[in-house]
Design a protein around this motif. Structure first.
Motif, PDB file in Angstrom:
ATOM      1  N   TRP A  91      32.020 -11.976 -11.655  1.00 27.05           N
ATOM      2  CA  TRP A  91      30.765 -12.655 -11.326  1.00 27.05           C
ATOM      3  C   TRP A  91      29.521 -11.789 -11.548  1.00 27.05           C
ATOM      4  O   TRP A  91      28.401 -12.282 -11.535  1.00 27.05           O
TER       5      TRP A  91
ATOM      6  N   ARG B   5      20.510  -9.316 -12.435  1.00 25.20           N
ATOM      7  CA  ARG B   5      20.131 -10.685 -12.087  1.00 25.20           C
ATOM      8  C   ARG B   5      21.181 -11.360 -11.203  1.00 25.20           C
ATOM      9  O   ARG B   5      20.886 -12.315 -10.501  1.00 25.20           O
TER      10      ARG B   5
ATOM     11  N   LYS C  25      23.049 -17.629   7.460  1.00 28.47           N
ATOM     12  CA  LYS C  25      22.338 -18.423   6.451  1.00 28.47           C
ATOM     13  C   LYS C  25      20.841 -18.121   6.483  1.00 28.47           C
ATOM     14  O   LYS C  25      20.183 -18.052   5.437  1.00 28.47           O
TER      15      LYS C  25
ATOM     16  N   THR D  60      37.443 -10.412  -7.600  1.00 29.41           N
ATOM     17  CA  THR D  60      36.743 -11.629  -8.047  1.00 29.41           C
ATOM     18  C   THR D  60      35.315 -11.310  -8.487  1.00 29.41           C
ATOM     19  O   THR D  60      34.837 -11.817  -9.500  1.00 29.41           O
TER      20      THR D  60
ATOM     21  N   ILE E 200      27.651 -12.989   0.303  1.00 26.55           N
ATOM     22  CA  ILE E 200      28.657 -14.007   0.616  1.00 26.55           C
ATOM     23  C   ILE E 200      29.402 -13.700   1.911  1.00 26.55           C
ATOM     24  O   ILE E 200      29.744 -12.553   2.193  1.00 26.55           O
TER      25      ILE E 200
ATOM     26  N   VAL F 167      25.516 -17.065   1.932  1.00 26.21           N
ATOM     27  CA  VAL F 167      26.214 -18.338   1.732  1.00 26.21           C
ATOM     28  C   VAL F 167      27.702 -18.133   2.012  1.00 26.21           C
ATOM     29  O   VAL F 167      28.202 -17.011   1.936  1.00 26.21           O
ATOM     30  N   ASN F 168      28.385 -19.209   2.330  1.00 28.17           N
ATOM     31  CA  ASN F 168      29.817 -19.132   2.601  1.00 28.17           C
ATOM     32  C   ASN F 168      30.634 -19.448   1.353  1.00 28.17           C
ATOM     33  O   ASN F 168      30.189 -20.192   0.478  1.00 28.17           O
ATOM     34  N   ALA F 169      31.825 -18.892   1.298  1.00 27.62           N
ATOM     35  CA  ALA F 169      32.762 -19.191   0.220  1.00 27.62           C
ATOM     36  C   ALA F 169      34.162 -19.032   0.792  1.00 27.62           C
ATOM     37  O   ALA F 169      34.319 -18.744   1.984  1.00 27.62           O
ATOM     38  N   TYR F 170      35.173 -19.238  -0.056  1.00 26.36           N
ATOM     39  CA  TYR F 170      36.540 -19.049   0.429  1.00 26.36           C
ATOM     40  C   TYR F 170      37.407 -18.384  -0.639  1.00 26.36           C
ATOM     41  O   TYR F 170      37.491 -18.854  -1.774  1.00 26.36           O
ATOM     42  N   PHE F 171      38.050 -17.299  -0.231  1.00 31.33           N
ATOM     43  CA  PHE F 171      38.905 -16.518  -1.130  1.00 31.33           C
ATOM     44  C   PHE F 171      40.364 -16.629  -0.682  1.00 31.33           C
ATOM     45  O   PHE F 171      40.637 -16.903   0.488  1.00 31.33           O
ATOM     46  N   PRO F 172      41.313 -16.389  -1.614  1.00 29.77           N
ATOM     47  CA  PRO F 172      42.732 -16.600  -1.280  1.00 29.77           C
ATOM     48  C   PRO F 172      43.237 -15.775  -0.085  1.00 29.77           C
ATOM     49  O   PRO F 172      42.812 -14.643   0.127  1.00 29.77           O
TER      50      PRO F 172
ATOM     51  N   ILE G  70      40.755  -8.595  -2.691  1.00 31.33           N
ATOM     52  CA  ILE G  70      40.750  -9.849  -3.466  1.00 31.33           C
ATOM     53  C   ILE G  70      39.317 -10.225  -3.837  1.00 31.33           C
ATOM     54  O   ILE G  70      39.052 -10.748  -4.925  1.00 31.33           O
TER      55      ILE G  70
END
Lengths: 492, 492
Positions: A136, A141, A57, A132, A147, A62-67, A128
Motif C-alpha cells: 500500500w 503521498r 476517528k 500488507t 489505521i 480509520v478502521n480496517a480488518y486484517f486476517p 500481517i
C-alpha cells in the motif's frame, strides 16, 4: 444472601472474581483460559469501545480488518517481536477433521490435511499488517497511514484471570505509518494522551503517563509509552500502551517510500492498543464489598427506578406518575430502567442493582407520591436523599456528573497517597510490604539491577514518568549514581 | 486510465474482482483464502453493522462474546452440525513455538506443546454457546435468552472469492433460547423479516423470503429460512439465513428448563446470521462498468464536492461560497467531503469517486458561482443537472432518498423480469441457459431429484417461498405429482 460477595479484606482475589461473576460481567468457558463476556459486561465494553472509536476517528484514524491468522514465515520476520510472542502462540496445523475409524461418531484431525506452513493465531498484528502495508505504501503521498482494528487476539498465558489475563481477549490495535521519526513519535504520544483522557474522564481512573524501561518494552519497539493505574490493593495495572516502532517493522517487511525528492527510505511506525483488560481495572479500582461501582459515563445502565407498592392499584398509580420522569430522563440521554417486575421484592432488587453497580437508584412508594418526593440513592457513596419530584430528571443528570467526578477524585486521592518517595533499600522494601502503591526511587539504569529488584520484591519499574523531574541521587539497590527517580510497583 | 475496470460483458468474474480491489473495499492477503478489508470497505461494513445492531436491540436482543476456539469434544456433540462443518475446520493443535535448532533465526512448532484436546476455530458458534447456555438456563424465568454476537469465523473453503467466500469472514450470529417451539419459530421468522427489511431498505436489494429444502438446510437445523437476492448475471445469492433448531442443540448439550408447573423439558433454539458476504451481494447487484454504485443509506461517503478552479484566488473563493453548503449538508446528517486537493485534476477525481460509488457528486467552477448554480451528478443514472445554489442542501437530501428508491426499483424490476415460470424440462434448461435468474418450477419433493437437477444444470432449489401458492402440477424432471412450485437458480 446466596450470592454473597467475598470481602476485599478477607480475600482480595476472590472478591474480584465474585464481582466479575456475580456482577454478570463474564463467565468461565470450556476453553482453557478463555472467558465468555456476558451481555452486561459486553454492554460496558460497547460503551468503552464507542467512546474510544470516536476519539480515534476524531484524530484522523480509520478502521480496517486484517486476517486472524499469520503464516509462520511472516510471524518470525521481525525477530524480537517473534521471540517475544513465540512462547504463547496458538498454532493452526490442520484444516480438516474426519470421522475417527476407531471411535464411532467421533472426529479426529485428518492427518492428510496438514498445512504446508503453520498459521499462528495473531497475538498482535504487526506482522500481517506490515506485510500488507508493503503493497500500500510507495510514496510520501501514501503517508501517513492511520489505521485501527478492533479484533480478538490470542496469547497462550499459563496463569489466567477473568479480564486481566485471558488467552483470548478483545482489543483495538492502531498501526500507523509515517514519513519521519518525529511524526511517528508525535503520533505515539498523541495516542497515549487519547488513552489517558479516556481512562481518566470516562473510567474515572487517574493514570500516570510514562515510558517503559528496556526490559518492559513491547517486543520489537524502540520505545513503549504507557499509562499506569493503581488498584485498591496497592498494585499497579498497565492500562494502555503506545509504541514507537522506529523502522524495525519496515525493515523486516521491506516497506520503503520515496520522499518528495525521490529519495527512498524505510517507513516509520507506531502501534497502540487497549483491551478488555481495562474492564478488570475498572472493577478493581472502584468497586466495594457490595458489588461493582461503575462510572456513569460508561455504565450500561445509569438509573434504575424501583417502585414499592402493594397490589396492582398502587403499582399502576406509581407507574403512571413515574412515566413522564422515565421519558424525561431518556430525553436527557440517560439510560434508565423502570423495574416493577413481580419476580422479586424491592430489597432483593436493591441488592441486585448494587451488585451490578448502577450509579443511581430511585425508589418510590405510595407515601412518597403523596409528599411529591422520591428516594434517590447513589451507588458510589451509598448516600440516600429524599428529593422533590419537581425537576427530578435534571437533578439526576447533575447527580450523575457529580458521581463521575467524585469517583475520579476518590481514586486520585487514593493514588496520590500511594506514591511514596524512598531513598534507601530498607525504606523501599518496607513501603512495598506495608503500604504498597507506587514507590518513587532512584535506580542505576541497568537491566541487571531492575531484574534483581524484581526477584527480591516482585516490584517492577512501571514507568519513567513523562516530563520527569531531574534529580541526582543514588540507586536504592547498588548505590550507583542516578539522575532521576522511576516508579516501582508490584503489578497485575 | 491505468486503473481500468474490466467490463461485465467481457468477464463478469474479473469485473467483480476489479470493483472490489479498485473500489478499495478489500485486498488479498498472505493467508490463503483470507482477505484484508480495507478502510473504505470497512466503513461500509460499519454502516451496515450499525443499522443491523440497532434493529437487533430494538427487537430485544443483547450482544455478548463467546470464545473463538471450540474444544473438539464440544464441536462433535451435535452430530449433524459437526458432520456439516468437519471438512472445513481450522484446527489448533499446539500452543507454543520454539527456536528451530536446525535453522538459524527460524521458529518451529514446539512438539512438547501439543494440546491434550484439539481446538477448532469456530466455523459457527452453536456448540460453544449451547455448552455455555447449559449453565445459564434452569427455569422458564431464564427464557427467552436473546443473544447476538459480532465475530470472525473460519471455514476452510477450497475455492475462495473476495467477500463472497473467504476462509475467514466477519458476521453476526444470533443464538436464542425459548420455552416453546412456537416462540422459537416466531423468533426465526421475525429475524428473517429483520434481514429482509435491512437488505431491501438499506442495501436497496429486493429479496425473496423462503424456506430451504432438506439438502440445503443448515447442518443441525430443523428448518432454515432464507432471503435470496438476484445478481446482475442472473445468479442468485443467499443473503441471510435464520434457523429454527428445534431441540437439537439442547439435547446435544443437555439444556433443560423447568416450566411453570415444574416440568422439565429441553429448550427450543434458533440461530441466524448475516456476514461480510452481503458486501459481495451489494457490489454485484448494483455496480456498473465504471465502478461501484452504493446505496446512499449505507454509503461511507454520500456526497463529494469537487471545485474546478484556476489558481489560488478562485480556489479560495469557491471554498468560501461552498463552506456553508458543506456545513448545512452535515447538519442534515449527510456525510460530505470537499475535495480541493491539488494532487489530481478534477477529471481524475470524478473517475475516482465514480469508481468508489459515491452517490452524489457536486462540481462547481467560477462560472457556476456567477450564475449561482452547481452541477449535480448522480452516480446511479449518471445524470447531470445544473441546480440553483438556493436550497441546494435540501435538494441533495431529497436526491439521496430518490437515488435510494430508484436503485431498489431498478433491482426489483430486473429481479421480477427474471422469475420465469416453466412447466417442462426443456423450458427449464433453456431458461437457465439463455436468461438465467429464478426459475419457478414443479418438483417432486425428493432429495434425489434435487440432486439430479443440480448435477445436470448446476441449478439448486434456492427456496420454497413463504406463503407459497398451492398449485398442482408435475415435476419437471420426473413428471411425478407436485403441489407447489419452488424457485431454482444457479447460485453463488
Amino acid at each position: 444472601m446466596s450470592k454473597e460477595i467475598t470481602s476485599r479484606l478477607q480475600d482480595y482475589s476472590q472478591w474480584y472474581n465474585d464481582l466479575v461473576l456475580k456482577g454478570e460481567l463474564a463467565d468461565y468457558s470450556a476453553v482453557r483460559g478463555c472467558m465468555v463476556i456476558k451481555p452486561y459486561g459486553f454492554a460496558l465494553w460497547e460503551n468503552m469501545r464507542d467512546v474510544l472509536d470516536r476519539k480515534f476517528k476524531d484524530t484522523g484514524h480509520v478502521n480496517a480488518y486484517f486476517p486472524l491468522l499469520v503464516p509462520k514465515s511472516l510471524f518470525e520476520a521481525e525477530e524480537k517481536n517473534a521471540e517475544g510472542f513465540a512462547k504463547e502462540c496458538a498454532v493452526v496445523t490442520h484444516y480438516r477433521l474426519k470421522t475417527d475409524p476407531e471411535k464411532h461418531g467421533k472426529l479426529m484431525v485428518d492427518p492428510e490435511a496438514r498445512l504446508e506452513e503453520e498459521l499462528i493465531i495473531r497475538p498482535t498484528s504487526e506482522a500481517i499488517i506490515w506485510n500488507t502495508y508493503k503493497g500500500w505504501i510507495q510514496s510520501y503521498r501514501d503517508l501517513p497511514l492511520l489505521i485501527n482494528q478492533w479484533a480478538n487476539v490470542m496469547r497462550w498465558e499459563m496463569r489466567t484471570r477473568l479480564f486481566l489475563r485471558t488467552a483470548e481477549f478483545l482489543w483495538q490495535e492502531g498501526h500507523t505509518a509515517h514519513a519521519t521519526s518525529e511524526e511517528a513519535v508525535a503520533e505515539t504520544v498523541q495516542m497515549l494522551d487519547v488513552y489517558a483522557d479516556f481512562v481518566e474522564k470516562y473510567m474515572a481512573l487517574p493514570v500516570i503517563k510514562g515510558v517503559k524501561t528496556e526490559s518492559e518494552r513491547f517486543a520489537g519497539a524502540v520505545d513503549t509509552y504507557c499509562i499506569e493505574a493503581l488498584m485498591q490493593d496497592g498494585k499497579a495495572l498497565q492500562a494502555g500502551t503506545s509504541h514507537f516502532l522506529g523502522q524495525n517493522f519496515a525493515k523486516a517487511f521491506d516497506v520503503k517510500f520515496s520522499d518528495k525528492n525521490n529519495k527512498l527510505d524505510y517507513v516509520w511506525a507506531t502501534s497502540w492498543g487497549v483491551s478488555t483488560r481495562l474492564i478488570g481495572a475498572l472493577v478493581m479500582a472502584h468497586s466495594d464489598d457490595d458489588g461493582l461501582i461503575l462510572p456513569p459515563k460508561i455504565a450500561p445502565l445509569q438509573v434504575v427506578i424501583v417502585p414499592i407498592y402493594k397490589g396492582d392499584e398502587q403499582r399502576g398509580m406509581i407507574k403512571e406518575v413515574m412515566a413522564p420522569v422515565v421519558k424525561m430522563l431518556k430525553e436527557l440521554g440517560i439510560s434508565v430502567k423502570y423495574d416493577d417486575s413481580d419476580n422479586s421484592r424491592p430489597g432483593w432488587k436493591f441488592a441486585e442493582y448494587e451488585k451490578k453497580g448502577v450509579p443511581v437508584r430511585i425508589a418510590v412508594g405510595a407515601r412518597d407520591l403523596e409528599n411529591n418526593v422520591v428516594e434517590v440513592a447513589r451507588r458510589d457513596t451509598k448516600e440516600k436523599m429524599s428529593v422533590s419530584m419537581d425537576g427530578i430528571a435534571f437533578y439526576v443528570k447533575t447527580l450523575l456528573d457529580e458521581i463521575q467526578l467524585h469517583m475520579f477524585e476518590k481514586a486520585r486521592i487514593y493514588r496520590d497517597e500511594h506514591i511514596t518517595k524512598v531513598n534507601t533499600w530498607d525504606e523501599f522494601v518496607n513501603t512495598l510490604e506495608t503500604k504498597a502503591g507506587f514507590v518513587s526511587a532512584h535506580w542505576d539504569g541497568t537491566a541487571e539491577t531492575e531484574a534483581t529488584i524484581k526477584e527480591k520484591t516482585k516490584a517492577t519499574i512501571r514507568c519513567i514518568p513523562l516530563n520527569n523531574e531531574q534529580e541526582s541521587g543514588k540507586c536504592i539497590l547498588t548505590g550507583k549514581p542516578s539522575t532521576q527517580r522511576v516508579l516501582f510497583a508490584q503489578a497485575y
